[in-house]
Design a protein around this motif. Structure first.
Motif, PDB file in Angstrom:
ATOM      1  N   HIS A  70       0.884  -1.166   0.000  1.00 44.24           N
ATOM      2  CA  HIS A  70       0.000   0.000   0.000  1.00 44.24           C
ATOM      3  C   HIS A  70       0.923   1.216   0.000  1.00 44.24           C
ATOM      4  O   HIS A  70       1.596   1.483   0.981  1.00 44.24           O
ATOM      5  N   GLY A  71       0.995   1.916  -1.127  1.00 46.53           N
ATOM      6  CA  GLY A  71       1.998   2.970  -1.271  1.00 46.53           C
ATOM      7  C   GLY A  71       1.569   4.329  -0.763  1.00 46.53           C
ATOM      8  O   GLY A  71       2.359   5.051  -0.150  1.00 46.53           O
ATOM      9  N   ALA A  72       0.330   4.682  -1.030  1.00 46.98           N
ATOM     10  CA  ALA A  72      -0.130   6.017  -0.638  1.00 46.98           C
ATOM     11  C   ALA A  72      -1.640   5.999  -0.474  1.00 46.98           C
ATOM     12  O   ALA A  72      -2.328   5.120  -1.005  1.00 46.98           O
ATOM     13  N   GLN A  73      -2.125   6.982   0.252  1.00 47.08           N
ATOM     14  CA  GLN A  73      -3.552   7.049   0.555  1.00 47.08           C
ATOM     15  C   GLN A  73      -3.949   8.490   0.757  1.00 47.08           C
ATOM     16  O   GLN A  73      -3.222   9.251   1.385  1.00 47.08           O
ATOM     17  N   GLU A  74      -5.093   8.834   0.214  1.00 47.14           N
ATOM     18  CA  GLU A  74      -5.645  10.160   0.480  1.00 47.14           C
ATOM     19  C   GLU A  74      -7.136  10.045   0.749  1.00 47.14           C
ATOM     20  O   GLU A  74      -7.818   9.240   0.114  1.00 47.14           O
ATOM     21  N   PHE A  75      -7.603  10.806   1.724  1.00 41.93           N
ATOM     22  CA  PHE A  75      -9.043  10.911   1.961  1.00 41.93           C
ATOM     23  C   PHE A  75      -9.428  12.379   2.029  1.00 41.93           C
ATOM     24  O   PHE A  75      -8.680  13.200   2.573  1.00 41.93           O
TER      25      PHE A  75
END
Lengths: 130, 146
Positions: B85-90
């Motif tokens: 899981h490289g990156a996440q944005e919410f």
């Protein structure tokens, strides 16, 4: 209104997740990937042992940014992170941040989560409503 | 080997999740939150919420199930053994509260190759029973050695 100014450091959040935290987080989140809860499986796929959920650490970053904005959960409007180093249970996590900009009632905060020199979350950017 | 890109733009069926008070509390305890608005109805109402309010990152609980079919879709063809899981944005809108029924849809935004890695970017959009957007998620998975 919470007073945040560009360049301010936000209060550091220090948390040491215990050995069973990944089990509780797995139950709470529904993510039962065995790399987080089964040391034998984790070792079999080349990890030193079980690792923390990245989204758990992102949860700590969210907690830190929310607290900096005064603690109301709806203050956090946006959060983006990059997962880099792997996090380990039973090791202290330090979440720290700096206010990058303030525009009216919105502030942008740069945040990092680290275990010692190992930055597990970097380039995190939180946008909060003040 | 190069990444397959025919799944870009593909959407998957929506999932529905009913938010519950005790589940919010379980999540809040796991991440160490002690704001009573996550546990106590009266405290939540005193803070201006309709009911016990979910912490923002509780969104993973109700939005991730919509992503499962996308990630396992053979058309996407991700190699799970080499995936991180490289990156996440919410981006959050209306807060999620106990009793809400949240519908999440998922879509493949991008698949591309960079530095020998495959990048798979998905979007989830979650709306509540009133049609208000609760959260938009951008999920980036990275597969090594594509």
């Amino acid at each position: 209104m919470t007073d945040l100014n560009t360049g301010d450091a936000i209060p550091e959040l220090r948390v040491t997740p215990d050995k069973y935290l990944p089990h509780r987080y797995a139950g709470a989140s529904g993510d039962f990937n065995p790399i987080h809860i089964d040391p034998e499986f984790a070792k079999a796929v080349g990890l030193p042992s079980t690792i923390l959920h990245g989204l758990y650490m992102m949860g700590l970053v969210a907690r830190s940014a929310t607290d900096a904005a005064g603690g109301d959960p709806k203050a956090l409007k946006r959060l983006s992170v990059q997962f880099r180093g792997m996090g380990a249970p039973e090791t202290e996590i330090v979440v720290s941040g700096t206010v990058k900009s303030v525009d009216g009632e919105k502030a942008t905060i740069d945040v990092v989560a680290a275990q010692g020199e190992n930055q597990t979350i970097r380039n995190a950017e939180a946008e909060v409503q003040l | 080997m190069t990444v397959k890109t025919e799944a870009v733009g593909k959407e998957w069926p929506a999932t529905t999740y009913e938010v519950g008070k005790e589940k919010i509390g379980e999540y809040a305890r796991a991440v160490g939150l002690d704001n009573q608005a996550h546990f106590d109805r009266e405290a939540a109402k005193a803070a201006g919420y309709r009911d016990v309010v979910a912490p923002p990152m509780f969104c993973v609980v109700y939005s991730a199930p919509a992503l499962g079919p996308a990630m396992f879709d053979p058309e996407v063809g991700m190699n799970f053994a080499a995936m991180v899981h490289g990156a996440q944005e919410f981006e959050w809108g209306e807060p999620a509260c106990s009793g809400d029924e949240i519908i999440t849809t998922s879509k493949c935004l991008e698949i591309f190759e960079k530095d020998g890695k495959g990048f798979y970017v998905f979007e989830t959009r979650s709306v509540n029973q009133d049609g208000d957007e609760v959260v938009k998620g951008t999920w980036t998975n990275i597969v090594r050695g594509v």
